[in-house]
Design a protein around this motif. Structure first.
Motif, PDB file in Angstrom:
ATOM      1  N   MET A   1      15.584  11.556 -55.114  1.00  0.00           N
ATOM      2  CA  MET A   1      16.005  12.927 -54.795  1.00  0.00           C
ATOM      3  C   MET A   1      15.436  13.331 -53.446  1.00  0.00           C
ATOM      4  O   MET A   1      14.376  12.886 -53.028  1.00  0.00           O
ATOM      5  CB  MET A   1      15.496  13.914 -55.866  1.00  0.00           C
ATOM      6  N   THR A   2      16.163  14.167 -52.754  1.00  0.00           N
ATOM      7  CA  THR A   2      15.727  14.621 -51.447  1.00  0.00           C
ATOM      8  C   THR A   2      15.182  16.032 -51.549  1.00  0.00           C
ATOM      9  O   THR A   2      15.688  16.868 -52.292  1.00  0.00           O
ATOM     10  CB  THR A   2      16.912  14.620 -50.464  1.00  0.00           C
ATOM     11  N   GLU A   3      14.097  16.264 -50.773  1.00  0.00           N
ATOM     12  CA  GLU A   3      13.540  17.607 -50.723  1.00  0.00           C
ATOM     13  C   GLU A   3      14.432  18.493 -49.874  1.00  0.00           C
ATOM     14  O   GLU A   3      15.153  18.026 -49.000  1.00  0.00           O
ATOM     15  CB  GLU A   3      12.124  17.550 -50.144  1.00  0.00           C
TER      16      GLU A   3
ATOM     17  N   ILE B   1      16.875  17.709 -46.301  1.00  0.00           N
ATOM     18  CA  ILE B   1      16.362  16.514 -45.632  1.00  0.00           C
ATOM     19  C   ILE B   1      17.299  15.347 -45.930  1.00  0.00           C
ATOM     20  O   ILE B   1      17.628  15.096 -47.098  1.00  0.00           O
ATOM     21  CB  ILE B   1      14.937  16.199 -46.104  1.00  0.00           C
ATOM     22  N   PRO B   2      17.781  14.633 -44.897  1.00  0.00           N
ATOM     23  CA  PRO B   2      18.744  13.550 -45.137  1.00  0.00           C
ATOM     24  C   PRO B   2      18.138  12.420 -45.962  1.00  0.00           C
ATOM     25  O   PRO B   2      16.964  12.059 -45.799  1.00  0.00           O
ATOM     26  CB  PRO B   2      19.118  13.087 -43.727  1.00  0.00           C
ATOM     27  N   GLY B   3      18.963  11.849 -46.807  1.00  0.00           N
ATOM     28  CA  GLY B   3      18.548  10.720 -47.613  1.00  0.00           C
ATOM     29  C   GLY B   3      18.735   9.419 -46.865  1.00  0.00           C
ATOM     30  O   GLY B   3      19.056   9.394 -45.669  1.00  0.00           O
ATOM     31  N   PRO B   4      18.545   8.283 -47.525  1.00  0.00           N
ATOM     32  CA  PRO B   4      18.638   6.978 -46.839  1.00  0.00           C
ATOM     33  C   PRO B   4      20.023   6.707 -46.260  1.00  0.00           C
ATOM     34  O   PRO B   4      20.135   6.167 -45.155  1.00  0.00           O
ATOM     35  CB  PRO B   4      18.281   5.974 -47.944  1.00  0.00           C
ATOM     36  N   HIS B   5      21.095   7.077 -46.960  1.00  0.00           N
ATOM     37  CA  HIS B   5      22.444   6.851 -46.438  1.00  0.00           C
ATOM     38  C   HIS B   5      22.699   7.724 -45.205  1.00  0.00           C
ATOM     39  O   HIS B   5      23.286   7.252 -44.218  1.00  0.00           O
ATOM     40  CB  HIS B   5      23.481   7.142 -47.528  1.00  0.00           C
ATOM     41  N   ALA B   6      22.266   8.977 -45.268  1.00  0.00           N
ATOM     42  CA  ALA B   6      22.460   9.875 -44.120  1.00  0.00           C
ATOM     43  C   ALA B   6      21.642   9.410 -42.917  1.00  0.00           C
ATOM     44  O   ALA B   6      22.124   9.447 -41.782  1.00  0.00           O
ATOM     45  CB  ALA B   6      22.078  11.300 -44.507  1.00  0.00           C
ATOM     46  N   ARG B   7      20.407   8.950 -43.150  1.00  0.00           N
ATOM     47  CA  ARG B   7      19.599   8.457 -42.031  1.00  0.00           C
ATOM     48  C   ARG B   7      20.226   7.209 -41.411  1.00  0.00           C
ATOM     49  O   ARG B   7      20.206   7.039 -40.184  1.00  0.00           O
ATOM     50  CB  ARG B   7      18.175   8.143 -42.529  1.00  0.00           C
ATOM     51  N   ARG B   8      20.800   6.340 -42.248  1.00  0.00           N
ATOM     52  CA  ARG B   8      21.475   5.161 -41.713  1.00  0.00           C
ATOM     53  C   ARG B   8      22.693   5.560 -40.895  1.00  0.00           C
ATOM     54  O   ARG B   8      22.958   4.983 -39.839  1.00  0.00           O
ATOM     55  CB  ARG B   8      21.888   4.241 -42.872  1.00  0.00           C
ATOM     56  N   ARG B   9      23.407   6.575 -41.378  1.00  0.00           N
ATOM     57  CA  ARG B   9      24.566   7.072 -40.643  1.00  0.00           C
ATOM     58  C   ARG B   9      24.154   7.673 -39.308  1.00  0.00           C
ATOM     59  O   ARG B   9      24.786   7.436 -38.277  1.00  0.00           O
ATOM     60  CB  ARG B   9      25.279   8.120 -41.512  1.00  0.00           C
TER      61      ARG B   9
END
Length: 285
Positions: free
Chosen positions: A1-3, A10-18
């Motif tokens: 879960m994201t804070e 806060i972006p999660g792992p998929h959003a950070r990769r994007r």
């Protein structure tokens, strides 16, 4: 879960990769654009020794240094006078008396709406003023009126209770403005003030239109009076980094002043002596 925060998740792992892919793609596009520009410059023979050799001559170097000195001179005069005029007009706009407040408001709105080049030409042509005073006067009237609004907004941004507490201590309005409101407002105003001074620095290049021998005027003389196939691009590539460097130096100076203010001993918390045993008051305990 994201804070989550109040402003965004806060972006999660998929959003950070994007986001990483977006950044890499933007970098590739910018590098490709830069490479294409360099290719065009080389293809048009802009880096030949014939076009760059004039900058090795002592006379050309002295001309550029003289123009740079004249630019810095105009900027120094305009910046100091703009700050002074902005402070005076801001004081008038904050006045409780109607007449100075109205006069200051009219002056600020008029000079802020008037194009800088029009004011410079009017002072130079209509009033028959020399090139340097005309340039400085035009820059001062425009930037001073803009800084007046910056100062007024900065003072208004300070919490109202600060001034009320100072008045409750018996301080006069001048003392409240000088010792309470202005020092707190400076930190909020400093980035905007520096940004406006950068605008004033860049606007000194308008001086070449009224034959003031500033930095851009010196570059124009070099490009138009030399028999080297009009080296406009080399002149621009020499002058532009110097302008950019001066603007970056102003921004760095603003950052340094802000950090120094935060480390100033006047802003540090005062040390409090530890509590010691005291004599108890008389009476039943």
């Amino acid at each position: 879960m994201t804070e989550s925060t109040a402003l965004y998740d806060i972006p999660g792992p998929h959003a950070r990769r994007r986001h990483l892919l977006y950044g890499l793609a933007s970098t590739v596009v910018l590098l490709a654009l830069l490479g294409w520009i360099l290719y065009l410059l080389f293809d048009n023979d802009q880096f030949t020794s014939t076009k760059w050799s004039p900058f090795l001559y002592e006379g050309i170097q002295e001309l550029l240094l003289e123009g740079l000195g004249n630019t810095l001179k105009a900027f120094a005069y305009a910046s100091v006078l703009s700050l002074a005029l902005g402070a005076v007009l801001a004081t008038g706009r904050l006045s409780e008396h109607r007449v100075p407040r109205w006069i200051s408001t009219v002056l600020v709105e008029f000079f802020r709406a008037m194009p800088v080049l029009v004011m410079i030409f009017f002072i130079f042509v209509a009033l028959k003023v020399q090139a340097l005073p005309a340039l400085v006067a035009g820059l001062t009237l425009y930037n001073g009126s803009v800084l007046a609004e910056v100062f007024r907004t900065g003072i208004r941004s300070v919490a109202r209770g600060q001034g009320e507490a100072a008045y409750a201590l018996g301080m006069r309005k001048t003392q409240v403005m000088t010792y309470v409101l202005a020092p707190q407002a400076v930190r909020a105003m400093l980035p905007t003030i520096i940004s406006q001074l950068v605008v004033a620095l860049k606007d000194t290049s308008l001086g070449y239109l009224i034959t003031y021998e500033e930095f851009l005027h010196a570059g124009k003389l070099i490009a138009s009076n030399l028999d080297y196939d009009l080296p406009f691009i080399p002149v621009v590539m020499v002058i532009s980094p110097i302008y950019i460097g001066m603007c970056m130096l102003l921004s760095w100076f603003a950052t340094w002043v802000a950090r120094r203010e935060r480390r100033s001993p006047k802003t540090k918390a005062a040390e409090v002596a530890p509590a010691e045993p005291q004599t108890l008051l008389p009476g039943p305990q």
